[in-house]
Scaffold this motif. Structure first.
Motif, PDB file in Angstrom:
ATOM      1  N   SER A 228      22.384  37.886  64.539  1.00 10.03           N
ATOM      2  CA  SER A 228      22.011  36.598  65.134  1.00 10.03           C
ATOM      3  C   SER A 228      22.602  35.472  64.302  1.00 10.03           C
ATOM      4  O   SER A 228      22.068  35.120  63.247  1.00 10.03           O
ATOM      5  CB  SER A 228      20.478  36.463  65.214  1.00 10.03           C
ATOM      6  OG  SER A 228      20.104  35.191  65.719  1.00 10.03           O
ATOM      7  N   GLY A 229      23.698  34.883  64.763  1.00 12.10           N
ATOM      8  CA  GLY A 229      24.358  33.835  63.999  1.00 12.10           C
ATOM      9  C   GLY A 229      24.732  34.338  62.614  1.00 12.10           C
ATOM     10  O   GLY A 229      25.418  35.343  62.464  1.00 12.10           O
ATOM     11  N   GLY A 230      24.251  33.627  61.570  1.00 14.07           N
ATOM     12  CA  GLY A 230      24.554  34.047  60.211  1.00 14.07           C
ATOM     13  C   GLY A 230      23.544  35.035  59.632  1.00 14.07           C
ATOM     14  O   GLY A 230      23.628  35.387  58.452  1.00 14.07           O
ATOM     15  N   GLN A 231      22.576  35.465  60.425  1.00 13.93           N
ATOM     16  CA  GLN A 231      21.569  36.400  59.934  1.00 13.93           C
ATOM     17  C   GLN A 231      22.035  37.844  60.113  1.00 13.93           C
ATOM     18  O   GLN A 231      22.555  38.212  61.165  1.00 13.93           O
ATOM     19  CB  GLN A 231      20.234  36.178  60.645  1.00 13.93           C
ATOM     20  CG  GLN A 231      19.636  34.814  60.353  1.00 13.93           C
ATOM     21  CD  GLN A 231      18.214  34.658  60.863  1.00 13.93           C
ATOM     22  OE1 GLN A 231      17.656  35.542  61.508  1.00 13.93           O
ATOM     23  NE2 GLN A 231      17.601  33.509  60.560  1.00 13.93           N
ATOM     24  N   ALA A 232      21.823  38.617  59.051  1.00 12.04           N
ATOM     25  CA  ALA A 232      22.303  39.992  59.049  1.00 12.04           C
ATOM     26  C   ALA A 232      21.344  40.883  58.276  1.00 12.04           C
ATOM     27  O   ALA A 232      20.546  40.404  57.463  1.00 12.04           O
ATOM     28  CB  ALA A 232      23.694  40.061  58.406  1.00 12.04           C
ATOM     29  N   VAL A 233      21.439  42.158  58.531  1.00 11.62           N
ATOM     30  CA  VAL A 233      20.790  43.154  57.679  1.00 11.62           C
ATOM     31  C   VAL A 233      21.802  43.484  56.591  1.00 11.62           C
ATOM     32  O   VAL A 233      22.947  43.811  56.899  1.00 11.62           O
ATOM     33  CB  VAL A 233      20.437  44.429  58.478  1.00 11.62           C
ATOM     34  CG1 VAL A 233      19.852  45.493  57.553  1.00 11.62           C
ATOM     35  CG2 VAL A 233      19.473  44.115  59.615  1.00 11.62           C
ATOM     36  N   HIS A 234      21.392  43.369  55.311  1.00 12.75           N
ATOM     37  CA  HIS A 234      22.350  43.670  54.243  1.00 12.75           C
ATOM     38  C   HIS A 234      21.635  44.022  52.949  1.00 12.75           C
ATOM     39  O   HIS A 234      20.431  43.766  52.785  1.00 12.75           O
ATOM     40  CB  HIS A 234      23.297  42.485  54.002  1.00 12.75           C
ATOM     41  CG  HIS A 234      22.647  41.262  53.431  1.00 12.75           C
ATOM     42  ND1 HIS A 234      22.454  41.076  52.072  1.00 12.75           N
ATOM     43  CD2 HIS A 234      22.150  40.143  54.029  1.00 12.75           C
ATOM     44  CE1 HIS A 234      21.869  39.914  51.853  1.00 12.75           C
ATOM     45  NE2 HIS A 234      21.667  39.317  53.026  1.00 12.75           N
ATOM     46  N   TYR A 235      22.377  44.610  52.033  1.00 13.73           N
ATOM     47  CA  TYR A 235      21.829  44.939  50.711  1.00 13.73           C
ATOM     48  C   TYR A 235      21.677  43.660  49.897  1.00 13.73           C
ATOM     49  O   TYR A 235      22.505  42.746  49.975  1.00 13.73           O
ATOM     50  CB  TYR A 235      22.759  45.900  49.966  1.00 13.73           C
ATOM     51  CG  TYR A 235      22.326  46.192  48.553  1.00 13.73           C
ATOM     52  CD1 TYR A 235      21.199  46.977  48.302  1.00 13.73           C
ATOM     53  CD2 TYR A 235      23.018  45.660  47.474  1.00 13.73           C
ATOM     54  CE1 TYR A 235      20.784  47.237  46.999  1.00 13.73           C
ATOM     55  CE2 TYR A 235      22.613  45.916  46.166  1.00 13.73           C
ATOM     56  CZ  TYR A 235      21.494  46.703  45.936  1.00 13.73           C
ATOM     57  OH  TYR A 235      21.082  46.951  44.654  1.00 13.73           O
ATOM     58  N   SER A 236      20.572  43.594  49.092  1.00 17.27           N
ATOM     59  CA  SER A 236      20.317  42.410  48.274  1.00 17.27           C
ATOM     60  C   SER A 236      20.058  42.814  46.830  1.00 17.27           C
ATOM     61  O   SER A 236      19.103  43.543  46.549  1.00 17.27           O
ATOM     62  CB  SER A 236      19.105  41.645  48.825  1.00 17.27           C
ATOM     63  OG  SER A 236      18.677  40.659  47.898  1.00 17.27           O
TER      64      SER A 236
END
Length: 277
Positions: A228-236
């Motif tokens: 969604s736009g700049g939102q992502a699932v990612h490692y942090s």
């Protein structure tokens, strides 16, 4: 004098015939000695006996010498250890976790807590240490118990039961990777703060970027799967280091790098993403 002496002899004879013994009127030993009174310290269950069957002489202030019951020790795992760690965090003796595993950091925290309160510095949580800690803390809530993740996943949203879905729950702070209603894997996740909340709804993965770097926030976003736009699932890296002490700028953070690396390899462009409470 003769009468009283004669009466004593008769009383003794009758006692023998009846199978009884004569008890001195003062409770002593019949020789003018008073009975010995043994003090049992308060809190000593049942007045323990020594190996020879006699009661141990002590004073009410004596320290119980029986080894205390061990509640938790190094290597133990489970929800009980998680509660211990959460309580240690409340009194600022532990800053990691809770992880649910009684590790070196937990042992050191227990030693510190024991030493400050004059208890033997064993690093093991015995009954005395546990009672002292419980008396100084409140029962931890769900969020305190799972600051570093590991909580059970919430039941999947109905929209996750068909197709290939990243099913994300804000209630349990977990992500389920599901295929046709079957859960393939589960991992802990973190969301955006109140100023940059993670959007809720049904989305689709439109871009994958293995070595992504945010030029807006100047931070790495490896294994990014944008939905969604700049939102992502990612490692942090921050989530891995600080747990829920921080938050994202709207992304869904994962702290288990091995888990998200495996997930990244399986997810395809177009796969559904469901973010719900």
């Amino acid at each position: 004098m003769r009468v009283s002496g004669y009466a004593g002899i008769v009383a003794a004879a009758l006692a023998v015939l009846c199978g009884c013994t004569v008890q001195p009127p003062d409770g002593g030993d019949g020789k003018g000695h008073s009975p010995v009174r043994v003090e049992v310290p308060q809190g000593t269950p049942g007045g323990r006996t020594a190996p020879d069957g006699t009661a141990p002489a002590s004073t009410p202030s004596a320290v119980e010498t029986v080894p205390p019951h061990i509640v938790y020790t190094r290597g133990d795992t489970g929800t009980g250890v998680r509660e211990l760690q959460a309580r240690l965090r409340q009194v600022a003796w532990l800053h990691d976790g809770p992880t649910g595993t009684y590790d070196d950091l937990t042992t050191e925290a227990v030693e510190g807590f024991q030493g400050r309160r004059g208890l033997p510095r064993t690093g093991e949580t015995d009954a005395v240490t546990w009672r002292r800690l419980v008396g100084m803390t409140h029962r931890p809530g769900k969020w305190e118990l799972y600051l570093m993740g590991g909580q059970p996943a919430a039941a999947p949203d109905a929209r996750c039961l068909t197709g290939r879905v990243l099913c994300i729950s804000k209630t349990s702070r977990t992500l389920r990777w599901m295929i046709d209603g079957r859960t393939v894997s589960t991992m802990s996740v973190r969301f955006g703060t109140q100023y940059t909340p993670t959007r809720e709804g049904v989305f689709h993965v439109y871009w994958k970027s293995r070595h992504h770097y945010s030029t807006l926030y100047h931070s790495p976003m490896p294994y990014a799967m944008f939905f969604s736009g700049g939102q992502a699932v990612h490692y942090s890296y921050d989530f891995a280091a600080r747990g829920y002490a921080g938050g994202s700028h709207g992304c869904v953070n994962v702290r288990d790098e091995a888990a998200i690396a495996d997930l990244f390899a399986q997810v395809r462009g177009g796969d559904k993403v469901v973010v719900s409470w």
